[in-house]
Design a protein around this motif. Structure first.
Motif, mmCIF file in Angstrom:
data_model
loop_
_atom_site.group_PDB
_atom_site.id
_atom_site.type_symbol
_atom_site.label_atom_id
_atom_site.label_comp_id
_atom_site.label_asym_id
_atom_site.label_seq_id
_atom_site.Cartn_x
_atom_site.Cartn_y
_atom_site.Cartn_z
ATOM 1 N N PRO A 93 10.372 -10.276 -0.076
ATOM 2 C CA PRO A 93 10.363 -8.903 0.423
ATOM 3 C C PRO A 93 11.367 -8.649 1.543
ATOM 4 N N ARG A 94 11.975 -9.702 2.059
ATOM 5 C CA ARG A 94 12.942 -9.512 3.145
ATOM 6 C C ARG A 94 14.328 -10.015 2.796
ATOM 7 N N ALA A 127 -0.358 -11.317 4.432
ATOM 8 C CA ALA A 127 0.863 -11.031 5.206
ATOM 9 C C ALA A 127 2.044 -10.808 4.268
ATOM 10 N N TYR A 128 2.136 -11.631 3.224
ATOM 11 C CA TYR A 128 3.238 -11.505 2.272
ATOM 12 C C TYR A 128 3.171 -10.168 1.540
ATOM 13 N N ASN A 129 1.966 -9.768 1.161
ATOM 14 C CA ASN A 129 1.794 -8.488 0.479
ATOM 15 C C ASN A 129 2.080 -7.305 1.403
ATOM 16 N N LEU A 130 1.737 -7.421 2.679
ATOM 17 C CA LEU A 130 2.075 -6.349 3.620
ATOM 18 C C LEU A 130 3.590 -6.190 3.727
ATOM 19 N N ALA A 131 4.310 -7.309 3.758
ATOM 20 C CA ALA A 131 5.773 -7.240 3.785
ATOM 21 C C ALA A 131 6.294 -6.595 2.504
ATOM 22 N N ARG A 132 5.689 -6.958 1.381
ATOM 23 C CA ARG A 132 6.115 -6.372 0.101
ATOM 24 C C ARG A 132 5.833 -4.873 0.073
ATOM 25 N N LEU A 133 4.679 -4.469 0.590
ATOM 26 C CA LEU A 133 4.356 -3.037 0.628
ATOM 27 C C LEU A 133 5.396 -2.258 1.426
ATOM 28 N N PHE A 134 5.838 -2.831 2.527
ATOM 29 C CA PHE A 134 6.874 -2.170 3.313
ATOM 30 C C PHE A 134 8.165 -2.060 2.498
ATOM 31 N N SER A 135 8.543 -3.136 1.817
ATOM 32 C CA SER A 135 9.751 -3.104 0.987
ATOM 33 C C SER A 135 9.645 -2.058 -0.112
ATOM 34 N N VAL A 136 8.480 -1.996 -0.751
ATOM 35 C CA VAL A 136 8.261 -0.992 -1.802
ATOM 36 C C VAL A 136 8.359 0.412 -1.204
ATOM 37 N N ARG A 137 7.777 0.591 -0.051
ATOM 38 C CA ARG A 137 7.842 1.903 0.616
ATOM 39 C C ARG A 137 9.285 2.311 0.906
ATOM 40 N N ALA A 140 12.318 -0.592 -2.626
ATOM 41 C CA ALA A 140 12.569 -1.816 -3.391
ATOM 42 C C ALA A 140 11.576 -1.939 -4.540
ATOM 43 N N GLY A 141 12.012 -2.582 -5.605
ATOM 44 C CA GLY A 141 11.150 -2.804 -6.757
ATOM 45 C C GLY A 141 11.680 -3.904 -7.637
ATOM 46 N N ALA A 142 11.165 -3.969 -8.853
ATOM 47 C CA ALA A 142 11.491 -5.045 -9.787
ATOM 48 C C ALA A 142 12.995 -5.174 -10.039
ATOM 49 N N ALA A 143 13.698 -4.064 -10.071
ATOM 50 C CA ALA A 143 15.141 -4.118 -10.325
ATOM 51 C C ALA A 143 15.880 -4.847 -9.201
ATOM 52 N N ASP A 144 15.295 -4.836 -8.017
ATOM 53 C CA ASP A 144 15.910 -5.515 -6.873
ATOM 54 C C ASP A 144 15.556 -6.991 -6.826
ATOM 55 N N ASP A 145 14.540 -7.393 -7.572
ATOM 56 C CA ASP A 145 14.108 -8.788 -7.599
ATOM 57 C C ASP A 145 15.023 -9.562 -8.543
ATOM 58 N N ASP A 146 16.159 -9.930 -8.030
ATOM 59 C CA ASP A 146 17.192 -10.519 -8.859
ATOM 60 C C ASP A 146 18.013 -11.496 -8.028
ATOM 61 N N LEU A 147 18.875 -12.187 -8.698
ATOM 62 C CA LEU A 147 19.810 -13.106 -8.062
ATOM 63 C C LEU A 147 21.225 -12.640 -8.341
ATOM 64 N N GLY A 156 6.676 -4.604 -9.843
ATOM 65 C CA GLY A 156 6.742 -5.407 -8.626
ATOM 66 C C GLY A 156 5.975 -4.822 -7.456
ATOM 67 N N ARG A 157 5.029 -3.948 -7.736
ATOM 68 C CA ARG A 157 4.218 -3.327 -6.671
ATOM 69 C C ARG A 157 2.831 -3.953 -6.638
ATOM 70 N N PRO A 158 2.345 -4.296 -5.439
ATOM 71 C CA PRO A 158 0.973 -4.802 -5.346
ATOM 72 C C PRO A 158 -0.009 -3.748 -5.875
ATOM 73 N N THR A 159 -0.945 -4.182 -6.717
ATOM 74 C CA THR A 159 -1.925 -3.244 -7.261
ATOM 75 C C THR A 159 -3.025 -2.976 -6.241
#
Length: 190
Positions: free
Chosen positions: A18-19, A114-124, A127-134, A174-177
């Motif tokens: 998420p960071r 804590a990891y999900n809170l960071a992900r929620l901020f990224s989603v907000r 960020a999403g699945a398209a960004d989860d890449d290399l 890629g969003r927490p349910t």
């Protein structure tokens, strides 16, 4: 900092962080190349070049590292694998300071939260699945490792992401349910 073509689980951690790609919370496959981590759910060794089972293991190691980061401790002082496993000592410190009785699963739940809170901020922030890449070079250009060459094939990364999202309780975007968030004690009112 580390080359993910030789550590497939780390490649996944880099892609979904998420960071941004961070070796500080990412799972390093070489940690379990010679010894497992029974308390983290890895009873034996795993091949660093394989993708089998890596999504769940990456999640568990990220949660453990996230727990350590919540204590504002340097992860280089904490050993999550045998020999020398010492995450229980971090829990002992927390339990002594807080008067709590956290066990191994409680520790992972704190890290997961804590990891999900960071992900929620990224989603907000969009960020999403398209960004989860290399970057393309990790997927297209193979590197030599002894007699073999390795890359992270796009279809392998897609499979790892799907398995990882399922392990985390995230939807295909890629969003927490809401269900997952309630499970780890995050209020989803609204």
């Amino acid at each position: 900092m580390h080359e993910p073509r030789g550590k497939k689980g780390l490649g996944l951690s880099y892609a979904v962080s998420p960071r941004g790609a961070s070796h500080m919370e990412g799972f390093h496959d070489t940690m379990i190349a010679k010894k497992g981590s029974p308390e983290l759910g890895v009873p034996g060794t795993m091949d660093r070049f394989s993708i089998e089972g890596k999504a769940e293991v990456a999640k568990r190691f990220e949660d453990a590292r996230s727990f350590v980061n919540c204590q504002i401790l340097c992860v280089f002082d904490v050993t999550p694998t045998e020999p020398g496993y010492n995450l229980h000592l971090v829990r002992d410190l927390v339990n002594a300071a807080m008067g709590s009785e956290l066990g191994a699963e409680d520790m992972l739940r704190v890290g997961d939260r804590a990891y999900n809170l960071a992900r929620l901020f990224s989603v907000r922030m969009g960020a999403g699945a398209a960004d989860d890449d290399l970057p393309p070079r990790f997927k297209d250009q193979a590197l030599p490792y002894g007699a073999r060459t390795e890359r992270i094939a796009p279809e392998d990364l897609a499979r790892l992401k799907g398995e990882y999202y399922a392990a985390r309780g995230w939807d295909p975007a890629g969003r927490p349910t809401a269900e997952r968030l309630r499970t780890i004690g995050i209020d989803v009112a609204g």
